[in-house]
Design an enzyme around this catalytic site. Sequence first.
Site, short mmCIF file in Angstrom:
data_model
loop_
_atom_site.label_atom_id
_atom_site.label_comp_id
_atom_site.label_asym_id
_atom_site.label_seq_id
_atom_site.Cartn_x
_atom_site.Cartn_y
_atom_site.Cartn_z
N CYS A 43 0.82 -1.22 0.00
CA CYS A 43 0.00 0.00 0.00
C CYS A 43 0.85 1.26 0.00
O CYS A 43 0.67 2.15 -0.83
CB CYS A 43 -0.92 0.01 1.21
SG CYS A 43 -1.79 1.56 1.43
N CYS A 48 -1.37 1.66 -3.19
CA CYS A 48 -2.38 2.72 -3.02
C CYS A 48 -1.80 4.14 -2.95
O CYS A 48 -2.30 5.04 -3.63
CB CYS A 48 -3.16 2.50 -1.72
SG CYS A 48 -3.51 0.79 -1.35
N LYS A 51 0.15 5.31 -6.15
CA LYS A 51 -0.87 5.30 -7.22
C LYS A 51 -1.78 6.53 -7.11
O LYS A 51 -2.04 7.22 -8.08
CB LYS A 51 -1.67 3.99 -7.10
CG LYS A 51 -2.80 3.77 -8.09
CD LYS A 51 -4.12 4.39 -7.71
CE LYS A 51 -4.70 4.02 -6.40
NZ LYS A 51 -5.25 2.68 -6.29
N TYR A 178 -8.73 -3.71 -11.44
CA TYR A 178 -8.45 -2.43 -10.77
C TYR A 178 -7.18 -1.77 -11.33
O TYR A 178 -7.17 -0.62 -11.70
CB TYR A 178 -8.13 -2.68 -9.30
CG TYR A 178 -9.23 -2.93 -8.32
CD1 TYR A 178 -9.62 -1.91 -7.45
CD2 TYR A 178 -9.83 -4.17 -8.20
CE1 TYR A 178 -10.58 -2.15 -6.47
CE2 TYR A 178 -10.79 -4.41 -7.23
CZ TYR A 178 -11.16 -3.39 -6.37
OH TYR A 178 -12.10 -3.62 -5.41
N GLU A 182 -6.93 1.59 -13.55
CA GLU A 182 -6.42 2.79 -12.88
C GLU A 182 -5.21 3.35 -13.62
O GLU A 182 -5.10 4.56 -13.86
CB GLU A 182 -6.07 2.48 -11.42
CG GLU A 182 -7.30 2.20 -10.57
CD GLU A 182 -7.01 1.97 -9.10
OE1 GLU A 182 -7.92 2.10 -8.29
OE2 GLU A 182 -5.85 1.62 -8.75
N HIS A 435 -27.79 21.03 -1.86
CA HIS A 435 -27.87 21.55 -3.22
C HIS A 435 -26.95 22.76 -3.39
O HIS A 435 -26.86 23.57 -2.47
CB HIS A 435 -29.32 21.97 -3.49
CG HIS A 435 -29.54 22.43 -4.90
ND1 HIS A 435 -29.53 21.56 -5.97
CD2 HIS A 435 -29.76 23.67 -5.40
CE1 HIS A 435 -29.75 22.25 -7.07
NE2 HIS A 435 -29.88 23.53 -6.76
N GLU A 440 -26.49 14.84 -4.23
CA GLU A 440 -27.90 15.04 -3.89
C GLU A 440 -28.79 14.08 -4.68
O GLU A 440 -29.89 13.75 -4.25
CB GLU A 440 -28.34 16.49 -4.10
CG GLU A 440 -28.36 16.96 -5.53
CD GLU A 440 -28.82 18.43 -5.65
OE1 GLU A 440 -29.92 18.74 -5.18
OE2 GLU A 440 -28.05 19.24 -6.21
P1 NDP Z 1 -7.61 -8.24 -10.79
O1 NDP Z 1 -7.76 -9.65 -10.39
O2 NDP Z 1 -8.58 -7.21 -10.32
O3 NDP Z 1 -7.56 -8.13 -12.38
C1 NDP Z 1 -6.73 -8.97 -13.15
C2 NDP Z 1 -7.09 -8.74 -14.60
O4 NDP Z 1 -6.18 -9.43 -15.43
C3 NDP Z 1 -8.48 -9.25 -14.94
O5 NDP Z 1 -9.06 -8.34 -15.82
C4 NDP Z 1 -8.19 -10.60 -15.60
O6 NDP Z 1 -9.17 -10.96 -16.53
C5 NDP Z 1 -6.89 -10.29 -16.31
N1 NDP Z 1 -6.06 -11.46 -16.54
C6 NDP Z 1 -5.72 -12.43 -15.67
N2 NDP Z 1 -4.90 -13.34 -16.26
C7 NDP Z 1 -4.74 -12.93 -17.53
C8 NDP Z 1 -4.03 -13.44 -18.66
N3 NDP Z 1 -3.32 -14.56 -18.56
N4 NDP Z 1 -4.10 -12.76 -19.82
C9 NDP Z 1 -4.82 -11.63 -19.92
N5 NDP Z 1 -5.52 -11.09 -18.90
C10 NDP Z 1 -5.48 -11.74 -17.72
O7 NDP Z 1 -6.12 -7.90 -10.37
P2 NDP Z 1 -5.34 -6.55 -10.23
O8 NDP Z 1 -3.94 -6.96 -10.42
O9 NDP Z 1 -5.90 -5.47 -11.10
O10 NDP Z 1 -5.62 -6.14 -8.72
C11 NDP Z 1 -5.38 -7.08 -7.67
C12 NDP Z 1 -6.16 -6.73 -6.44
O11 NDP Z 1 -5.59 -5.59 -5.84
C13 NDP Z 1 -7.62 -6.32 -6.70
O12 NDP Z 1 -8.47 -7.43 -6.77
C14 NDP Z 1 -7.91 -5.45 -5.53
O13 NDP Z 1 -8.36 -6.25 -4.47
C15 NDP Z 1 -6.58 -4.82 -5.19
N6 NDP Z 1 -6.51 -3.42 -5.66
C16 NDP Z 1 -7.40 -2.51 -5.15
C17 NDP Z 1 -7.37 -1.19 -5.57
C18 NDP Z 1 -8.37 -0.22 -5.02
O14 NDP Z 1 -8.97 -0.52 -4.00
N7 NDP Z 1 -8.59 0.92 -5.65
C19 NDP Z 1 -6.39 -0.72 -6.55
C20 NDP Z 1 -5.52 -1.75 -7.03
C21 NDP Z 1 -5.59 -3.06 -6.58
P3 NDP Z 1 -10.55 -11.71 -16.12
O15 NDP Z 1 -11.47 -10.64 -15.62
O16 NDP Z 1 -11.01 -12.31 -17.39
O17 NDP Z 1 -10.20 -12.72 -15.08
#
Ligand code: NDP
Length: 452
Positions: A43, A48, A51, A178, A182, A435, A440
């Site tokens: 984080c 976080c 970022k 995410y 982002e 408002h 709102e």
């Molecule tokens: P996520 O699991 O959210 O997303 C991974 C993405 O990669 C998905 O879209 C997935 O597709 C895709 N993917 C996985 N494997 C492959 C592959 N082999 N080829 C192509 N695409 C692939 O992981 P993140 O790394 O984005 O984030 C991890 C965690 O970190 C989040 O779940 C969250 O809990 C936390 N986080 C929270 C934030 C916040 O609160 N603002 C900010 C950043 C992270 P598919 O959908 O098809 O599985």
Amino acid sequence: MAFDYDLFVIGGGSGGVRAARVAASEGGAKVGLAEEYRMGGTCVIRGCVPKKLMVFASEYREMFDDARAYGWDLEDGAFNWSKFSGRMRDELDRLEGIYRNLLTNAGVTFYDARAVLKDAHTVELSTGEVFTAKHILVSTGGHPTLPELANADLGITSNDIFLLKELPKSILIVGGGYIACEFAGILNGLGVQVTQYYRGAQILRGFDDEARGVVAEGMREKGVDLHVGTNIMQMEKRDGGIWIKSTTGRECTVDQVLFATGRTPNTAGLGLEEAGVEIGRWGEIVVDKYSQTNVPSIYAIGDVTNRISLTPVAIREGAAFAETVFKGNPVAPDHDLVPSAIFTQPEMATVGLSEEEARDIEKIEVYCSSFKPMQRSFAGRGDRALMKLVVSKETRKVLGCHIVSDHAGEMIQLVGIAIKMGATKEDFDRTVAVHPTISEELVTMKSPVRTT
Ligand code: NDP
């Protein structure tokens, strides 16, 4: 048997540090903690915090344009990455210092070293030191993973992005979660030409469909070249860049590829299997509701348990662990109705059930408002905000709230309190609007747009 410590924590991220501090300062425990990289964990050091600073930096481009529409005479400026990233690194150093002070002040002894388990009560550090502890807490977090693809190592992950010496001119971001979404917004705002490939039909799988649609549309309008149903098929180093062929046959050459294809719990090489700790199918440590593993002296919290991978959840789990084990007050962390924000551009925030999840469970009413917020509209922007409430027909309780808007994260924190308290649609209705604000709309939606 006399132990060296009452508690030894492996991993100095937000969750581990909170557990160590509460156990030492409130539970009177003798606590040791080892961190192999930098105190503060994902984080603070590579998640976080940096970022969000990058989100702030990237938003100025639109703000400068909008300022002109509001009558300000401004010259065109340029973004200076090395100036910004230098300041960002200073800020992270400052925060890491605060984490170290917090541990010192709580009386925790910490070690800048990797720790591995030798058995259910023993850890060995990379310095060669060996300590015994009555309880061991594993809070080692997770790491980004590259897909299984030839030359995937030509790409970078979110760990590397904060350390770039200079910004690429163009980047391909792979993933639709995410992190991918982002960074697409951040880099686009900072002037990088951004292409994003997501293998599924719509980004941000698992969130409310309507909200995902508004985010995707907004990202495209702001300049992200988003391709869904698309993945990398081939990648090679060519002509000073990275050449890509997609599964749809599209070819392009970019300066950089960012894989945001998910994260994996940090359980490998920790001695967990040797100590008899059960590891789940995704490499996570399996725990019960009190974060205890099948080995009674070993507990685990945070991303390494792959429950809800969010910093505030890890902090709650760490505090609940210390309360349970060192203060004689068993507390199970509450994983229900956790609000969260996705700092995409446009920003999205959510608490509770999506429309799709809720209608599989019970009969619902959906209230929804989509509009152009005044501040953006005056500046000539087409940005749309979305406010959505999913309501139980039977109990009238608001089951979910989904917001796409500037400051959505700030709003959902407050809506989250009402929903956690069990607020009904009628409670929202009898609250007078503030408002003129964006939020709102949450208390002025009169008729459902859909019922099931
Ligand atoms: P996520 O699991 O959210 O997303 C991974 C993405 O990669 C998905 O879209 C997935 O597709 C895709 N993917 C996985 N494997 C492959 C592959 N082999 N080829 C192509 N695409 C692939 O992981 P993140 O790394 O984005 O984030 C991890 C965690 O970190 C989040 O779940 C969250 O809990 C936390 N986080 C929270 C934030 C916040 O609160 N603002 C900010 C950043 C992270 P598919 O959908 O098809 O599985």
